[in-house]
Each structure stands twice: as structure tokens, then as C-alpha cells.
Enzyme design. Structure first.
Site, mmCIF file in Angstrom:
data_model
loop_
_atom_site.group_PDB
_atom_site.id
_atom_site.type_symbol
_atom_site.label_atom_id
_atom_site.label_comp_id
_atom_site.label_asym_id
_atom_site.label_seq_id
_atom_site.Cartn_x
_atom_site.Cartn_y
_atom_site.Cartn_z
ATOM 1 C CG LEU A 44 24.870 38.819 44.243
ATOM 2 C CD1 LEU A 44 25.671 37.742 44.964
ATOM 3 C CD2 LEU A 44 23.396 38.757 44.638
ATOM 4 C CG HIS A 45 29.117 45.074 45.324
ATOM 5 N ND1 HIS A 45 28.683 46.241 45.917
ATOM 6 C CD2 HIS A 45 30.462 45.210 45.160
ATOM 7 C CE1 HIS A 45 29.718 47.040 46.116
ATOM 8 N NE2 HIS A 45 30.799 46.444 45.664
ATOM 9 C CG PHE A 46 27.624 46.577 39.349
ATOM 10 C CD1 PHE A 46 28.293 45.721 38.495
ATOM 11 C CD2 PHE A 46 26.246 46.673 39.235
ATOM 12 C CE1 PHE A 46 27.615 44.978 37.551
ATOM 13 C CE2 PHE A 46 25.556 45.936 38.288
ATOM 14 C CZ PHE A 46 26.246 45.082 37.448
ATOM 15 C CB SER A 47 33.307 47.961 42.909
ATOM 16 O OG SER A 47 34.243 47.014 42.405
ATOM 17 C CG ASN A 48 36.277 51.832 38.371
ATOM 18 O OD1 ASN A 48 35.730 51.711 37.283
ATOM 19 N ND2 ASN A 48 37.450 52.430 38.506
ATOM 20 N N GLY A 49 36.087 47.965 40.036
ATOM 21 C CA GLY A 49 36.965 46.830 39.793
ATOM 22 C C GLY A 49 36.269 45.636 39.186
ATOM 23 N N GLY A 50 34.935 45.639 39.174
ATOM 24 C CA GLY A 50 34.170 44.514 38.649
ATOM 25 C C GLY A 50 32.961 44.241 39.510
ATOM 26 C CB VAL A 97 29.788 40.326 43.576
ATOM 27 C CG1 VAL A 97 29.564 38.971 44.236
ATOM 28 C CG2 VAL A 97 31.124 40.917 44.004
ATOM 29 C CG ASP A 135 36.469 44.907 54.789
ATOM 30 O OD1 ASP A 135 36.220 45.718 55.693
ATOM 31 O OD2 ASP A 135 35.986 44.988 53.645
#
Length: 881
Positions: free
Chosen positions: A251-257, A259, A396
Site C-alpha cells: 500500500l505504501h513504501f518509505s525508507n522506514g518500511g 505498509v 497528522d
């Protein structure tokens, strides 16, 4: 000298690669108004001590792109090979740099390191590109024995140092050393999607893409040395026992991991997995993704039982990554719901009527949407109140963090910034447009976020509020004028979103220059055009080598001189709108000439490379320099080049033709002709469509070849190519035509109907085709989308204005787009300017920013078709037919 050139290229190579991948966080923090290079970040107080250490005798030192590079004068490197990355936490970073310096200098090994703790945090931040995350030091062994010696030696000295996992690499032992095979020297080639990317030498000496992804991979022709075998085996078996969930989609990527949507293998229950990587995804306070996952778990436990909060199913660990297991909320995000429902995001006329000055949506659509939006807002307000009753601040509030269920109820998601009310904490992360510097503690965070979300439901341009103190009044007034919102709507939002009286604004607060936007009563059109021109000139940095005018971040990927994102496009817009008479213009043209000469691996294309620079220099009367620039094309291998107008064969061929090289243009045309005649796939992105990357670009080249030669085969090819793009179109309403992209309709200049319409018009100038004339008119009728989220020329509102002006006829939407651009307009040093796509920063370039808006607005206000896009000039009507 050859040795020195190779060594200089070593650090240049990595600078090019890391500039391409580190386009997120570092480029957003360097300047309050514009995206900027990583080395422009203010980090003077956090430099590592070794940054100030002079190079040892016999060594050369260079600082580029935020990296400090050191090499021995007499130590040449191969073009490519295995490189070593050292990763470290903030606590261990200085020690890791010192250790690398001491070891590499002692053994004569070329290396580089990030110059400061600030840059190190940016590289490891949540929004940093994943392939670049964790890299603090890079070491360049000369061969495989050297690789083993260095790994063994550094591992002994760095024992106990922890750091984030470098996803693109193979870990040596327990870290913090990682290895990857890649290029040391600078080289580029075309990838399978037509992009010009960093390259390595493959079998037979051909250049092939140097793939950098978020997982370790070795080029298929490279055999890893034997001493890496146990580490590769450990990598492949790093998580014994299997994972209890089957991931269905990310569903989503970021440098932290990431979803993920997943299924629990034992029960079949669908869940959401929130992943956290240790030491990675740092926030503004330096907390990593695992710390935020701990916080989210605690908040969800505290809020258990609320229908507006996902149920927490548990927590698990797979290999070294942590996962929070949550309820999968059915429905769509509020952001998706707004995009699907908002009546002004689409051309809402269903009766084929002309576009009026108020756009295409009727009163019933606006009323239906307003009632839905107000109902959703009521539900969100009640949800936030329930959190506050439990003593929790969400932290947020933004449309992507609200799920709307099929029954209309809402659920808040992503609690990583949530915190206990009254603990004095402030969120360390936030979404631009939904946060304010004066509302960062306690419930004020949610109060502001809720007000911003309310405005975004009707006018989703809230990121612009930070650039212009007058923008709030304008956006709320427009919302009240276009939607039947409740009484007092605007006044309440202005109260909640305005800064307190003692707030001190940031820079960029020069008094407005007094110009009115052209749609306003009593406006002087020239004053607005002059204001945009002054903003562009005030932003210029001729003392810099990397860019002249700020724009899209891609200018830092060897496109600082280019037509789309660089100086050529800005100078072109100033020239064709009659604004090239200022004293600095000649100096700026000289900058463009120097930039074209010094770029070592230039792209060849029209909008991204040499062709566009040559075209603009020729238009500016610098014919010799234009031909000199175009001559560099002879050294570019076009094998694998895409087909489109932007950076592909169509744009290159059209440029060759304009410079009188008919044989070269025909040769490129024949390459494209074979594809269209055989029904093959267009080289480039798999979903390519439209003017910039689709078949409309080759259609334009075929049209120009027919105009030049009179050969009717080129006309038939243009007709066929246009048919390929028109096959991707559909009818969003009676009498209208737009490109269909899944559930979306695309009206834009780059990928949508606007660009196809311009090529249809060019084709019809010399060919009496009744069918295509009707198609063009339907495309023109489909240009009525009242509000796009980008003001840009290629992907936004200015492109619709430009196309509506060029294709002027019954139902022209020019007035609608001019008014919507007024919503997008903000101030830079008191002058009128525009933000790039995403609205996070301002831009002055042609494709995404102020120069493109200047060209479109000038055309709309001066009568006639206005200045064309490059190579879309009308050819003489008495050309061969």
C-alpha cells in the site's frame, strides 16, 4: 592525465547516481522556497571533524554533492567493481567516519563520506529513497582480493557499530559493512523503459543499466567471489520458519518500511501490516521507525474499542523487521474519495454544451458534493473528539490518513505521530499543507489539521498557504463562491488557519508588487506578466554551475540546462513572450552555452537534453553554438532510446529536421515507422500515451516529414500513429474526448487529450481529414477540467490553458483555466510565482513552474494562438502536399 580523469569520474559517477536517488528529503530541506542540491543544506554546525582535515600528502580531496571524496594521486580505479558501504547510527557516525579515514589512508584506498550529521540524518530519514538509505561511507576496492582485505580489516575495527540495513547491498557478517557490484566511472545508457540511466559495461563491452533497487542483486554476468558465498547464503536464509502472513499488495513504501495488505495464513483473516526497519526512517527528532511503531502500538492499545480506530491484532518480527498487525479497514482513503467525487476535478458537462465562465459543473453536482463533504467532516470531527476524550492527539490529520468506509463512516489510520495530550510533545513528522509552525503542540495540532482538511475537501491547494499570506483569504472565498457551503464557512476557517498576531513569518515576505491577476476587475495583463518575469529573474543564480533557475528536482540529474526543467526552457519562454530585453538575458544565454559544453553525459532528447538546448540557442540567434551542441548527438548511442517527443526519437528526429538534416530525421522516422506499421509496442514506458511519451510524438515527426518531403507515406504514418493514441481515449461526456487511464480521465498536455489535440491540429493544417477534424473538436471540448492540482505546463492547468488557446474555438475553456491559475498563484519576493507538482516548493522552469505559466498566460491574453511549444510551430501552408 588520463588517470586523473578516470579518478575524477569515480566520484562524479556516484554523485550522479545518488543525486538521482536522493531526490526526496535532502532536496526539500535545503531551501525554504525551492528544491535544491543536497550540498546546499545548512549543516555548518554538524560537520564531521574529518571534513576539515586536509588531505594527506599525495592525496587529492574534492567535495561534491555533500560527499567528501579522497583518493591517492597514483591509485587508478577500474571502471566498475565491488564497492563497500559503511552504515552507522547517529551515535556511531563520527566514529565510523574516523575509522574509515584512518584505514583507507593507511592502505591507500579511495573512499568518500557524507560531510555532516545533518546530511546523514537526511539520508536515513523516512522520506529518503530506500536504495540510498544507510550509506555513510563508500569505499572503492581495486579488485576482489582488495575487497576481501578491506572488508576483513574494517570489520575488525568497526565491531559493535550498528546502523540501518543498506537495502541495495549484501551485508558482510553482522554489519555495518555492505557490498554491491556497480560502476565507479560515469556512464549512461537507455533502460528498457527508454530512461537514460547510470550504466556499467556488460558482456561484449556494451553499456547496460546499473540497476539500483531496494534489494540486493548481482548482474547476471558477474560471478560473486567465493568469500561472499556464506554471506549470500545468510542473506537468502535470513528469516527461517517463514512469515505467518501472505502479502497481497504493498500500500505504501518509505525508507522506514512498508505498509502491506496481507492475509493471515492460519485464519484467512485480511489485515494491514505496518513494517518498521531498525535505525531507519528517522524523523525530525532522530527517532527511528521502530520507535514510532512502539508509539503507534501504545496509542492503539489506549484507544481500543473506538470504531474510528483500527483494531490492533498483534505484533510480530520477521528477520530484523518489526510488524504491527492491524485491522484492514474496508473502503477508500479520503484522498481517493475526494479525487473520485470532486466535481471540479473533471469536465462535468454531460450535455455537450460549451464551457461557460464558471466551468462545467452544474449546481446539483456542487450541492451533492457539498452535502457529502460536510457529512464526512462531521464524522471526522466526532472521531477526533473521541481521541481527545481518551487523552490522545492524532498529530497528522490529512486526507490520506482518513479511511471512508462503504457505509460512510470514517476511521483514522497511521498513528505513528499520535501522542498523549498534555505530555508537551510535538509531532516529529507532518504533512505539508496540514501543519503550521504555530500549531505544533497539544490539541492545536489537530485543530489546525482539521481546519486545513476542511478547506482541502473543497479547494485542495492548502500547501500553498505557507508561500503567501493572502492565499488563505482567496482560497476560502473561492470555496464559498463555488460551493453551497454553510454560512460562516470561510470566516471560521480564516480564524483557525491564520497565524497568531505575534507570529514571525519566514523569509520571502517582500511586499506584493501590486499586480492583479488578469481575471480580477481592473487588472493590467502586462503587469501580471511582468510580475512573473521579475520572479524568474530574481531567482536566477548565474554564479552556480548546476542550475540557473530553480525548478523541478530533475534538473540536478544532468538536466540543469534542459528545456523541461532547466535554463533552456526558461529562456525560451522569456524570448517568445517578448521578455528577453532585460540586461541579464545575454549573460543567462552565455550560461546556457557553458552548461551545454560542460555536461559530461548529456541526454540527447528535446525536453531533457541536447536537442532542446540546441533548438533554444538557435531561436536566440546563437546558431554556431546551437550546431555545436547538436553535434554532440553524434557521440550518443541511441540504442534503446524511447520514442516520444520528450526525450526520445520523435523529438530528436524533429530537431534534426529543423536543423536541415533530412537524412538523419528520415532514418529516425523509419525506425518509428517499422514499429507503427508492424503494430508493435512503442519503445519507452509500458503505459506511454500522449504528446510527450506516446504515439503523438512520432505522429508529429511524421507530419513534419510529410510537410518537408511531400511523401504521402509519412502522412499515412502520422494518421496511424495518432490512431494508436486515440485508441487510448474515451468519452467522459457527450461530445468530449480525453485519455482514459484506469478510472481516471487525463486532459493534460503531457499524457492527456490536450497534447494529442495539438498534434491533431498540426496534422490538420495540411491534410483535409473530416474525421480527424471532428476528433480534434471533441478533444478541444474535453479541455474544460476546472481545477487540477498542478499549475504546470506539461502536467497541469497551464497546459490546458495553452491547448485551449491554441485550439481556440466554440467552447474554449481559456477563461476557466486562467481563473484556476489565479488560485495557484503565490508570491516569491512579492512577485507572482507558481509551485511545482505536489505544491511543496516553487518552480521557475518551463515544464512545472512559472516560465510555463508565463508562456500559457501570455498566449491567452495577447490574442491569436500565442507562442507554441518548441517544434509545434505552424509550418507554412504551402509546404509540399
Amino acid at each position: 592525465m588520463a588517470t586523473h580523469g578516470r579518478q575524477a569520474a569515480t566520484t562524479d559517477r556516484d554523485r550522479h547516481q545518488e543525486t538521482h536517488t536522493m531526490l526526496a528529503q535532502g532536496h526539500l530541506v535545503a531551501d525554504p522556497c525551492f528544491v535544491d542540491a543536497l550540498d546546499r543544506v545548512d549543516d555548518a554546525g554538524s560537520r564531521f571533524a574529518r571534513t576539515a582535515t586536509p588531505p594527506p600528502p599525495g592525496w587529492l580531496r574534492a567535495e561534491r554533492g555533500g560527499w567528501v571524496n579522497l583518493r591517492r594521486r597514483d591509485a587508478p580505479l577500474p571502471r566498475q567493481g565491488w564497492k563497500i558501504h559503511i552504515s552507522a547510527t547517529e551515535e556511531h557516525a563520527e566514529h565510523a567516519v574516523d575509522t574509515a579515514w584512518d584505514y583507507c589512508v593507511e592502505h591507500g584506498v579511495t573512499f568518500k563520506f557524507l560531510r555532516s550529521a545533518v546530511l546523514h540524518r537526511q539520508v536515513n530519514s523516512k522520506q529518503a529513497p530506500r536504495p540510498a538509505g544507510g550509506k555513510l561511507v563508500t569505499v572503492y576496492p581495486v579488485d576482489e582480493p582488495d575487497l576481501e582485505r578491506i572488508l576483513t580489516g574494517l570489520a575488525a575495527r568497526l565491531r559493535g557499530v550498528e546502523g540501518p540495513y543498506v537495502l541495495s547491498d549484501l551485508r558482510w557478517g553482522e554489519g555495518p559493512l555492505y557490498v554491491r557490484y556497480g560502476g565507479f566511472d560515469v556512464a549512461y545508457c537507455f533502460a528498457s523503459d527508454g530512461e537514460y540511466v547510470p550504466a556499467v559495461v556488460g558482456p561484449g563491452g556494451a553499456l547496460v543499466p546499473d540497476v539500483r533497487s531496494a534489494s540486493f542483486r548481482v548482474p547476471p554476468w558477474v560471478a560473486p567471489p567465493g568469500f561472499l558465498a556464506p554471506h549470500i547464503a545468510a542473506f537468502r536464509t535470513a528469516a527461517p520458519g517463514g512469515f505467518p502472513y501472505k502479502v497481497e499488495k504493498a500500500l505504501h513504501f518509505s525508507n522506514g518500511g512498508g505498509v502491506y495488505q496481507a492475509v493471515e495464513k492460519d485464519t484467512g483473516r485480511r489485515v494491514v501490516l505496518r513494517e518498521a526497519r531498525p535505525h531507519a526512517g528517522l524523523d525530525d527528532r532522530g527517532a527511528d521507525a521502530v520507535a514510532r511503531l512502539d508509539n503507534e502500538e501504545a496509542m492503539l492499545e489506549r484507544l481500543a474499542g473506538l470504531d474510528c480506530v483500527p483494531r490492533l491484532h498483534g505484533r510480530t518480527r520477521h528477520w530484523e523487521h518489526h510488524f504491527l498487525v492491524q485491522e484492514l479497514i474496508p473502503g477508500e482513503t479520503l484522498q481517493e474519495a475526494i479525487g473520485r467525487r470532486h466535481p471540479l476535478f473533471r469536465d462535468g458537462r454531460d450535455d455537450g454544451s460549451d464551457i461557460g465562465t464558471d466551468g462545467g459543473s452544474d449546481a446539483s453536482e456542487l450541492d451533492t458534493y457539498t452535502r457529502w463533504a460536510c457529512d464526512v467532516l462531521d464524522r471526522i470531527e466526532r472521531a477526533v473528539a473521541q481521541l481527545h476524550d481518551r487523552g490522545v492527539v492524532f498529530g497528522d490529520l490529512q486526507p490520506g490518513n482518513v479511511m471512508v468506509r462503504p457505509d460512510g463512516s470514517v476511521c483514522l489510520v497511521d498513528f505513528e505521530t499520535a501522542h498523549a495530550d498534555g505530555d508537551g510533545g510535538t509531532p516529529a513528522l507532518g504533512t505539508p499543507g496540514f501543519t503550521a509552525r504555530w500549531a505544533r503542540s497539544g490539541r492545536s495540532v489537530d485543530t489546525y489539521g482539521l481546519a486545513a482538511l476542511t478547506l482541502a475537501l473543497f479547494c485542495p491547494l492548502t500547501p500553498l498557504l505557507r508561500f503567501d499570506p493572502d492565499k488563505l483569504a482567496q482560497l476560502t472565498a473561492w470555496s464559498e463562491a463555488r460551493f453551497p457551503v454553510p454560512p460562516g464557512f470561510g470566516a471560521r476557517l480564516r480564524q483557525r488557519l491564520s497565524p497568531p498576531p505575534d507570529h514571525v513569518p519566514r523569509d520571502n515576505t517582500d511586499a506584493p508588487d501590486g499586480s492583479l491577476w488578469p481575471e480580477e476587475p481592473g487588472a493590467d495583463a502586462e503587469a501580471a506578466l511582468d510580475s512573473m518575469t521579475e520572479a524568474i529573474l530574481l531567482s536566477a543564480t548565474p554564479e552556480r554551475d548546476d542550475r540557473l533557475f530553480p525548478g523541478d528536482v530533475r534538473q540536478f540529474d544532468n538536466q540543469g540546462a534542459a528545456l523541461a526543467f532547466g535554463a533552456a526552457g526558461v529562456l525560451y519562454a522569456l524570448h517568445v513572450t517578448g521578455r528577453s530585453g532585460h540586461p541579464a538575458f545575454a549573460e543567462h544565454v552565455d550560461w546556457l552555452v557553458r552548461a551545454a559544453r560542460r555536461t559530461r553525459w548529456p541526454r540527447p532528447g528535446l525536453y531533457d537534453g541536447l536537442c532542446g538546448v540546441a533548438y533554444v540557442l538557435d531561436r536566440l540567434g546563437r546558431g554556431d553554438e546551437a550546431r555545436e551542441t547538436l553535434a554532440r548527438l553524434d557521440g550518443v548511442d541511441l540504442d534503446g532510446c524511447g520514442a516520444g517527443l520528450f526525450g526520445g526519437l520523435a523529438g530528436i528526429g524533429a530537431t534534426r529536421l529543423r536543423f536541415g538534416d533530412l537524412s538523419a530525421a528520415e532514418a529516425l522516422g523509419e525506425r518509428l515507422a517499422r514499429i507503427v506499421e508492424d503494430g508493435g509496442r512503442l519503445p519507452g514506458p509500458a503505459d506511454a500515451v500522449g504528446l510527450m511519451h506516446g504515439w503523438s510524438g512520432p505522429a508529429l515527426l511524421f507530419t513534419r516529414l510529410h510537410e518537408t518531403t511531400g511523401d504521402d507515406r509519412w502522412r499515412r504514418l502520422a494518421q496511424l500513429a495518432l490512431a494508436r493514441d486515440l485508441g487510448r481515449c474515451g468519452a467522459p461526456g457527450e461530445g468530449r474526448l480525453q485519455v482514459r487511464d484506469g478510472q481516471r480521465w487525463l486532459p493534460t498536455l503531457d499524457r492527456g487529450g490536450a497534447g494529442i489535440g495539438l498534434v491533431l491540429d498540426a496534422y490538420l493544417r495540411h491534410h483535409d481529414d473530416v474525421h480527424y477534424a471532428r476528433v480534434r473538436d471533441r478533444v478541444r471540448a474535453g479541455l474544460g477540467t476546472e481545477l487540477l492540482l498542478s499549475p504546470g505546463l506539461l502536467d497541469g492547468q497551464a497546459g490546458l490553458l495553452h491547448a485551449a488557446t491554441r485550439l481556440a474555438g466554440p467552447g474554449s475553456a481559456a477563461a476557466v483555466h486562467l481563473r484556476s491559475l489565479g488560485l495557484h498563484c503565490v508570491r516569491f519576493r512579492g512577485r507572482r510565482a507558481f509551485a511545482l507538482d505536489g505544491l511543496l516548493k516553487l518552480s521557475m522552469d518551463l515544464a512545472t513552474g512559472t516560465a510555463g505559466v508565463l508562456l500559457a498566460v501570455h498566449g491567452a491574453l495577447t490574442g491569436g494562438p500565442g507562442a507554441p511549444l518548441p517544434l509545434l510551430e505552424a509550418a507554412p501552408v504551402d509546404a509540399p502536399a
